[in-house]
Design an enzyme around this catalytic site. Structure first.
Site, PDB file in Angstrom:
ATOM      1  N   CYS A  13      15.817  22.399 -46.655  1.00 21.66           N
ATOM      2  CA  CYS A  13      17.152  21.836 -46.459  1.00 21.66           C
ATOM      3  C   CYS A  13      17.706  21.300 -47.782  1.00 21.66           C
ATOM      4  O   CYS A  13      18.031  22.072 -48.671  1.00 21.66           O
ATOM      5  CB  CYS A  13      17.130  20.767 -45.363  1.00 21.66           C
ATOM      6  N   HIS A  68      14.868  23.252 -40.897  1.00 21.10           N
ATOM      7  CA  HIS A  68      13.687  22.382 -40.902  1.00 21.10           C
ATOM      8  C   HIS A  68      12.524  23.058 -40.152  1.00 21.10           C
ATOM      9  O   HIS A  68      12.463  23.010 -38.929  1.00 21.10           O
ATOM     10  CB  HIS A  68      14.012  21.038 -40.240  1.00 21.10           C
ATOM     11  N   GLU A 123       9.517  22.016 -40.117  1.00 17.82           N
ATOM     12  CA  GLU A 123       8.521  21.015 -39.724  1.00 17.82           C
ATOM     13  C   GLU A 123       8.730  20.478 -38.316  1.00 17.82           C
ATOM     14  O   GLU A 123       7.817  19.877 -37.739  1.00 17.82           O
ATOM     15  CB  GLU A 123       8.503  19.861 -40.734  1.00 17.82           C
TER      16      GLU A 123
END
Length: 334
Positions: free
Chosen positions: A86, A176, A178
């Site tokens: 990002c 993202h 994660e």
């Protein structure tokens, strides 16, 4: 004992994202040791840490604003793989000669990327031509790639959703990976760790625990330690870890301010005295704290009153114990 804490280590540079801790969690779940440090980490400190790979986190900041965070220059000259996430993608591009601009539309939430070209991040996960779900959270977007990069996936709001510079092993994603809302995100991170960075994945939390205990024993020797125990996760973990390392050389001081949840103070005392058998000084100072706070409405005055009273009590109890050469805390809050 595994030695990955000194060899296969990943550095996560934090630009202020709310989910940076999740990056560390995914890396550790993959069996790789990592640490989170602020983006302002000095170049000398990065050299000393000697990471085998670097991950740049997201951020609420805008790369287009003057004075916004940047990665230390050594990140891109150290010769190690780098993954930008990002904001991490945006500052990577900006610092390497690309361009970032405010997006025409902000992408937030579920989005889809179209996989355009093969990429080391995709091995065994995504195929060219596929459309894959990800989680976006950005207003700015990359408008021009630095030299050496290619586009490997796009989205409606991010024409450079995933980019790659295979020669330098620099990869960056606008979304993202994660978070759980990116279904294959953990697999993409694993590919960065193993296919790109060549890490072993043999580190475990058990190995970290054993190493931490060894370090504590070596540092403390035959000395005594006093631990400020709040009952929270950080100080509790620190206390149990230190006690496992040095036993009754540790004494915990728990100052009960009367400001905890109902019954919580009793739970802390029972847990540490009866379950862990850790020497514990319990100071019930609820009446003193509540008395000093009576009639006080200003939050800053309350904070200073609580802090000053706590230090006064803690210092008095520590002097009663005497002879301690070390103070242990789970969290240092500025």
């Amino acid at each position: 004992m595994a030695t990955e804490t000194t060899s296969d280590r990943v550095l996560i540079l934090d630009f202020g994202s709310q989910v940076t801790q999740l990056i560390a969690r995914r890396v550790r779940e993959a069996g790789v040791f990592c640490e989170i440090h602020p983006y302002s980490m000095s170049e000398d400190a990065i050299r000393a840490y000697a990471p085998k790979a670097i991950i740049l986190s997201g951020s609420p900041a805008s790369v287009t604003e003057e004075g916004s965070p940047r990665a230390p220059g050594i990140v891109f000259t150290a010769g190690v793989p780098v993954l930008g996430i990002c904001y991490g993608q945006q500052t990577m591009c900006e610092q390497l000669g690309g361009k970032v601009e405010p997006g025409e539309t902000r992408e937030f939430g579920r989005a889809f990327v179209d996989v355009k070209e093969p990429c080391a991040l995709f091995e065994g996960v995504w195929q060219v031509g596929a459309r894959e779900q990800v989680w976006m959270s950005h207003g700015d977007r990359v408008a021009k790639l630095p030299e050496g990069f290619r586009i490997v996936a796009t989205s409606e709001g991010a024409p450079y959703a995933i980019i790659a510079d295979d020669a330098r092993r620099f990869y960056a994603v606008q979304f993202h990976p994660e978070v759980v809302h990116t279904p294959h995100g953990d697999a993409l991170i694993r590919n960065f760790l193993f296919s790109v960075s060549g890490l072993s994945g043999s580190w475990t939390m058990a190995a970290f625990k054993a190493q931490a205990i060894e370090k504590i024993r070596a540092q403390v020797g035959t000395g005594k330690v006093i631990c400020g125990l709040s009952g929270g996760v950080d100080s509790s973990v620190a206390a149990v870890l230190i006690h496992e390392a040095i036993g009754d050389q540790l004494t915990c001081i728990f100052v009960d301010t009367g400001l905890m949840r109902a019954g919580e103070a009793d739970e802390v005392v029972t847990l540490f005295r009866d379950h862990y058998n850790i020497p514990l000084v319990h100071v019930d100072a609820a009446d003193l704290f509540l008395g000093k706070l009576a009639g006080v409405s200003d939050p800053e005055v309350k904070r200073k009153t609580i802090g000053a009273t706590f230090i006064e009590i803690f210092d008095a109890e520590a002097k009663k114990i005497g002879g301690a050469g070390f103070l242990a805390q789970g969290t240092l809050t500025p």
